[in-house]
Design an enzyme around this catalytic site. Structure first.
Site, PDB file in Angstrom:
ATOM      1  N   LYS A 116       0.808  -1.210   0.000  1.00 45.43           N
ATOM      2  CA  LYS A 116       0.000   0.000   0.000  1.00 45.43           C
ATOM      3  C   LYS A 116       0.849   1.271   0.000  1.00 45.43           C
ATOM      4  O   LYS A 116       0.440   2.285  -0.569  1.00 45.43           O
ATOM      5  CB  LYS A 116      -0.922   0.005   1.220  1.00 45.43           C
ATOM      6  N   GLU A 200      -2.565   6.718   8.167  1.00 44.48           N
ATOM      7  CA  GLU A 200      -3.432   7.554   7.347  1.00 44.48           C
ATOM      8  C   GLU A 200      -4.333   8.371   8.231  1.00 44.48           C
ATOM      9  O   GLU A 200      -4.704   7.937   9.323  1.00 44.48           O
ATOM     10  CB  GLU A 200      -4.344   6.670   6.467  1.00 44.48           C
ATOM     11  N   HIS A 235     -13.783  -3.715   8.980  1.00 40.29           N
ATOM     12  CA  HIS A 235     -13.156  -3.358   7.711  1.00 40.29           C
ATOM     13  C   HIS A 235     -13.363  -4.410   6.629  1.00 40.29           C
ATOM     14  O   HIS A 235     -12.637  -4.454   5.642  1.00 40.29           O
ATOM     15  CB  HIS A 235     -11.649  -3.087   7.884  1.00 40.29           C
ATOM     16  N   ARG A 297      -7.156  -7.858  -9.277  1.00 34.48           N
ATOM     17  CA  ARG A 297      -7.819  -9.150  -9.507  1.00 34.48           C
ATOM     18  C   ARG A 297      -9.301  -8.908  -9.657  1.00 34.48           C
ATOM     19  O   ARG A 297      -9.768  -7.777  -9.531  1.00 34.48           O
ATOM     20  CB  ARG A 297      -7.598 -10.045  -8.277  1.00 34.48           C
TER      21      ARG A 297
HETATM   22  P1  ADP Z   1     -12.774  -7.890  -1.639  1.00 36.35           P
HETATM   23  O1  ADP Z   1     -13.601  -8.490  -0.593  1.00 36.35           O
HETATM   24  O2  ADP Z   1     -12.989  -6.433  -1.797  1.00 36.35           O
HETATM   25  O3  ADP Z   1     -12.730  -8.638  -2.915  1.00 36.35           O
HETATM   26  P2  ADP Z   1     -10.726  -8.461   0.206  1.00 36.35           P
HETATM   27  O4  ADP Z   1      -9.463  -7.689   0.405  1.00 36.35           O
HETATM   28  O5  ADP Z   1     -11.703  -8.444   1.318  1.00 36.35           O
HETATM   29  O6  ADP Z   1     -11.318  -7.901  -1.121  1.00 36.35           O
HETATM   30  O7  ADP Z   1     -10.322  -9.953  -0.121  1.00 36.35           O
HETATM   31  C1  ADP Z   1     -11.017 -10.836  -0.969  1.00 36.35           C
HETATM   32  C2  ADP Z   1     -10.593 -12.243  -0.667  1.00 36.35           C
HETATM   33  O8  ADP Z   1      -9.210 -12.346  -0.672  1.00 36.35           O
HETATM   34  C3  ADP Z   1     -11.089 -12.684   0.679  1.00 36.35           C
HETATM   35  O9  ADP Z   1     -11.478 -14.019   0.593  1.00 36.35           O
HETATM   36  C4  ADP Z   1      -9.878 -12.490   1.556  1.00 36.35           C
HETATM   37  O10 ADP Z   1      -9.914 -13.406   2.626  1.00 36.35           O
HETATM   38  C5  ADP Z   1      -8.763 -12.779   0.588  1.00 36.35           C
HETATM   39  N1  ADP Z   1      -7.550 -12.024   0.876  1.00 36.35           N
HETATM   40  C6  ADP Z   1      -7.394 -10.693   0.861  1.00 36.35           C
HETATM   41  N2  ADP Z   1      -6.140 -10.359   1.125  1.00 36.35           N
HETATM   42  C7  ADP Z   1      -5.456 -11.492   1.321  1.00 36.35           C
HETATM   43  C8  ADP Z   1      -4.109 -11.808   1.629  1.00 36.35           C
HETATM   44  N3  ADP Z   1      -3.196 -10.873   1.790  1.00 36.35           N
HETATM   45  N4  ADP Z   1      -3.775 -13.098   1.752  1.00 36.35           N
HETATM   46  C9  ADP Z   1      -4.686 -14.051   1.586  1.00 36.35           C
HETATM   47  N5  ADP Z   1      -5.967 -13.816   1.284  1.00 36.35           N
HETATM   48  C10 ADP Z   1      -6.370 -12.565   1.153  1.00 36.35           C
HETATM   49  P1  ADP Z   2      -7.659  -4.050   2.916  1.00 35.77           P
HETATM   50  O1  ADP Z   2      -6.460  -4.324   2.090  1.00 35.77           O
HETATM   51  O2  ADP Z   2      -7.662  -4.808   4.177  1.00 35.77           O
HETATM   52  O3  ADP Z   2      -8.902  -4.171   2.103  1.00 35.77           O
HETATM   53  P2  ADP Z   2      -8.087  -1.154   2.825  1.00 35.77           P
HETATM   54  O4  ADP Z   2      -7.001  -0.146   2.800  1.00 35.77           O
HETATM   55  O5  ADP Z   2      -8.806  -1.392   1.556  1.00 35.77           O
HETATM   56  O6  ADP Z   2      -7.484  -2.511   3.371  1.00 35.77           O
HETATM   57  O7  ADP Z   2      -9.112  -0.733   3.945  1.00 35.77           O
HETATM   58  C1  ADP Z   2     -10.143  -1.576   4.355  1.00 35.77           C
HETATM   59  C2  ADP Z   2     -11.298  -0.749   4.915  1.00 35.77           C
HETATM   60  O8  ADP Z   2     -10.891   0.045   6.035  1.00 35.77           O
HETATM   61  C3  ADP Z   2     -11.877   0.260   3.950  1.00 35.77           C
HETATM   62  O9  ADP Z   2     -12.847  -0.331   3.113  1.00 35.77           O
HETATM   63  C4  ADP Z   2     -12.454   1.316   4.861  1.00 35.77           C
HETATM   64  O10 ADP Z   2     -13.722   0.969   5.314  1.00 35.77           O
HETATM   65  C5  ADP Z   2     -11.510   1.310   6.034  1.00 35.77           C
HETATM   66  N1  ADP Z   2     -10.514   2.378   5.862  1.00 35.77           N
HETATM   67  C6  ADP Z   2      -9.348   2.262   5.221  1.00 35.77           C
HETATM   68  N2  ADP Z   2      -8.655   3.419   5.232  1.00 35.77           N
HETATM   69  C7  ADP Z   2      -9.425   4.303   5.917  1.00 35.77           C
HETATM   70  C8  ADP Z   2      -9.253   5.671   6.299  1.00 35.77           C
HETATM   71  N3  ADP Z   2      -8.157   6.344   5.985  1.00 35.77           N
HETATM   72  N4  ADP Z   2     -10.246   6.277   7.000  1.00 35.77           N
HETATM   73  C9  ADP Z   2     -11.365   5.579   7.343  1.00 35.77           C
HETATM   74  N5  ADP Z   2     -11.558   4.294   7.033  1.00 35.77           N
HETATM   75  C10 ADP Z   2     -10.610   3.653   6.317  1.00 35.77           C
HETATM   76 MG    MG Z   3      -9.416  -3.049   0.491  1.00 31.48          MG
END
Ligand code: ADP
Ligand code: ADP
Ligand code: MG
Length: 660
Positions: A116, A200, A235, A297
């Site tokens: 990130k 952040e 989250h 993806r």
């Molecule tokens: P979204 O739900 O927006 O598609 P997520 O970040 O929640 O994205 O992840 C989608 C899927 O990928 C979920 O099943 C989550 O458990 C898996 N996942 C996300 N990040 C990782 C990671 N770093 N390692 C393994 N699995 C992950």
């Molecule tokens: P991940 O890789 O686990 O999906 P993200 O950076 O996409 O991580 O953040 C996951 C969630 O956390 C976001 O969908 C949002 O709801 C919350 N979040 C992330 N960054 C912020 C922020 N700067 N302020 C408030 N909420 C946040």
């Molecule tokens: Mg995310």
């Protein structure tokens, strides 16, 4: 075009990819672990290859075994789905090195967006607004504290390698920062093998709005509008929709523009998602959204985009991976209606969302009301090895209000037994007033958790029904109805049944007797009711005091689950008085099955009786109930007198003890 595709995934996403391949006449190869031998994705694929034991690290994360499986089956491409190896640059590289196509972006693009902090720096340089914060190299707590003070509290600590909401901590003041940082780093190291964190600004009234982008190998890039994923718990996304409520054309244009710029900055090819956080404290504003991260993806929630654009995103992925240009240009794309998706999980919302594992002894998903993307069916088990998602329920309607109603309706028709699900929680969420009004932000679920996870206690008539079910009374051909065999003779004693039921922390004592023709008189913890239960096809009609409701009933040995209007209650049966054979409630006693008037006592002390002989008649609920002798024997004592008002369970008479 790709000829044969290996899908390096499992569950609903593997099944969903197979569906598109079928339509495009692309042959499919599934891979599976020990735990998935009989899984749906294995059954649906044309070929399947076993890749290892149940733990993902020994199967679905084994890039070498998966590539080997593709080569052995002569597949020409690999689709990674989401999760597992989907954002693993080394895997993408190895796939290409083996002479196969990787359905996804280049390893370089995955790498550029993988961390990130680096992604934010890259986006900043490309003119994409990023969340204010610190994304430098240093992990020195003093420096990070100074940075947090500069940014201004509250701040959010994030693992730079994070995903799935892991490794995040909101910090409200300087005092709490050190501890939060240390624990986020520990969690990140354990989950991602990389403890580094960034800081952040915590955006207030945050709305998660993401843009679906698509690029090809011919220099084209488009966006397919936004998805709003603001309903989150810890989250993690719970319900997603497209488009975003309250979105202006101006803001949509600005976000789409920024997302396409981000994709172009890394020469992106294939499907990707740019996640933004928006400050909705004064509604959505075109200058109040910031880049959070890019997922390189297919996203879990891609079906809502498919619904509003009419595009099959997996088909686009396969075309782009085959070297074709994007099928449509930006100006050809338009939003049609509103779509919502709910993630149905095997988890117990009432117990802190504890994952629920076990066998799905029954699973009905509302295929007639919604698009269902699922990878399991009745009889499958939810194992502790993988994500406990059961299905995604996707609805599409002309407008948001109609879509929400449809979603709630579809969720009310999810029926499963064996494992707990979050269906009721999701339905409550779909009916939540702030969400319905589009006034929500990512904190809604946390704020309203009590109401959302509330489960309605089981009503008496439902407990009575469960007692009938568990006594076998509602089974086809169950002829325990005394009217069938003893016409005109109200032999209550022989037809009386006692059942002790449990539902979560509730307990009931239920006794009942048939009044013929599907009508029963029941006594539930001392309260008397008359109910009629009739079957019509797959459903049951329950009538109580002139009101008829529809039920679904699932029996699994000593457990009965009753579904009504989106609520469900599972009852277990146990207890000393329990059992169909129990015709009286005790070998030596005749007991009042319900409160009522003891109208007639037909025997006197010392009198010999035979099993089944009427010994007394009660009147309750304007019905006469004949009480029968439980066995052959002699009357020892009368404990209640004619004309007396007796309570449920009152002993009316005793028989002399049996000779040993
Ligand atoms: P979204 O739900 O927006 O598609 P997520 O970040 O929640 O994205 O992840 C989608 C899927 O990928 C979920 O099943 C989550 O458990 C898996 N996942 C996300 N990040 C990782 C990671 N770093 N390692 C393994 N699995 C992950
Ligand atoms: P991940 O890789 O686990 O999906 P993200 O950076 O996409 O991580 O953040 C996951 C969630 O956390 C976001 O969908 C949002 O709801 C919350 N979040 C992330 N960054 C912020 C922020 N700067 N302020 C408030 N909420 C946040
Ligand atoms: Mg995310």
């Amino acid at each position: 075009m790709i000829r044969k595709l290996l899908i390096a995934n499992r569950g609903e996403i593997a099944c969903r990819i197979i569906r598109t391949c079928r339509r495009l006449a692309i042959a499919t190869v599934a891979v599976y672990s020990d735990a998935d031998r009989d899984a749906l994705h294995v059954e649906q694929a044309d070929e399947a290859v076993h890749i290892g034991p149940a733990p993902a690290t020994e199967s679905y994360l084994r890039g070498d075994a998966i590539i080997d499986a593709a080569l052995r089956t002569d597949a020409d491409a690999i689709h990674p789905g989401y999760g597992f190896l989907s954002e693993n640059a080394a895997f993408a590289e190895a796939v290409t090195a083996a002479g196969l196509r990787f359905v996804g972006p280049s390893a370089a693009a995955i790498r550029a967006m993988g961390l990130k902090d680096a992604a934010k720096a890259l986006m900043e340089n490309s003119g994409v607004p990023v969340v204010p914060g610190y994304h430098g190299e240093s992990q020195d707590p003093d420096l990070l504290l100074a940075e947090a003070e500069r940014i201004g509290f509250p701040v959010l600590i994030k693992a730079r390698a994070g995903g799935g909401g892991k490794g995040m901590r909101r910090v409200d003041d300087g005092m709490a920062l050190r501890d939060a940082l240390a624990s986020a780093q520990r969690e990140a190291l354990a989950a991602f093998g990389d403890g580094a964190c960034l800081i952040e600004k915590y955006v207030t009234h945050p709305r998660h709005i993401e843009i679906q982008v698509f690029g090809d190998d011919h220099g084209h890039a488009v966006h397919l509008f936004e998805r709003d994923c603001s309903l989150q718990r810890r989250h993690q996304k719970v319900i997603e929709e497209a488009p975003a409520p309250g979105m202006s054309e101006e803001m949509r244009y600005a976000m789409g523009e920024a997302a396409v710029r981000a994709a172009r900055a890394i020469g992106y090819s294939g499907a990707g998602t740019i996640e933004f956080i928006a400050d909705a404290s004064e509604g959505l504003k075109a200058d109040r959204f910031w880049f959070m991260e890019m997922n390189t993806r297919l996203q879990v929630e891609h079906p809502v985009t498919e619904a509003i654009t009419g595009i099959d995103l997996v088909e686009w992925q396969l075309r782009v991976a085959s070297g074709e240009p994007l099928p449509l240009r930006q100006e050809d794309l338009a939003i049609n209606g509103w779509a919502m998706e709910a993630r149905l999980y095997a988890e117990d919302a009432g117990r802190g969302f504890l994952p629920s594992t076990g066998t799905l002894t029954h699973l009905h998903l509302p295929e007639d009301l919604a698009r269902i993307d699922s990878g399991v069916r009745t009889g499958d088990s939810i194992s502790p090895f993988y994500d406990p998602m059961i299905a995604k329920i996707i609805v599409h309607a002309p407008d948001r209000a109609t879509a929400l109603t449809r979603l709630a309706g579809a969720l009310g028709n999810v029926r499963s037994t064996g494992v707990a699900t979050n269906a009721a929680f999701l339905r409550h969420l779909a009916e939540q007033p702030d969400f319905a009004a589009g006034r929500h932000d990512t904190g809604l679920i946390e704020r309203d958790l009590g109401t959302l996870t509330d489960s309605r206690p089981a009503p008496d008539e439902i407990a009575a029904c469960a007692a009938l079910v568990l006594s076998g009374m509602l089974e086809p051909g169950a002829s325990l109805d005394p009217w069938d065999s003893l016409s005109g003779f109200r032999l209550w004693g022989q037809a009386r049944h006692f059942v002790t039921l449990h539902h979560r922390d509730q307990h009931w004592q239920v006794s009942f007797a048939s009044s013929g023709d599907g009508t029963w008189s029941a006594c539930v913890d001392g309260k008397i009711l008359s109910l009629t239960v009739r079957r019509t096809g797959e459903t049951w009609r329950l009538t109580v005091e002139g009101v008829t409701t529809m039920l679904h009933i699932v029996r699994d040995r000593d457990q009965a689950t009753i579904f009504r209007g989106g609520d469900s209650w599972s009852f277990d049966r146990t207890g000393p008085l329990d059992g169909e054979h129990e015709t009286t409630g005790g070998g030596d006693q005749v007991v009042a099955p319900m409160p009522g008037l003891l109208k007639v006592v037909c025997v006197s002390p010392g009198q010999a009786v035979t099993a089944g002989k009427t010994v007394a008649v009660m009147e309750a609920m304007k019905m006469e109930l004949a009480l029968a002798a439980p066995r052959d024997g002699k009357i020892a004592e009368l404990l209640s007198a004619e004309g007396e008002q007796v309570q449920e369970g009152a002993v009316i008479l005793l028989l002399e003890p049996e000779d040993e």
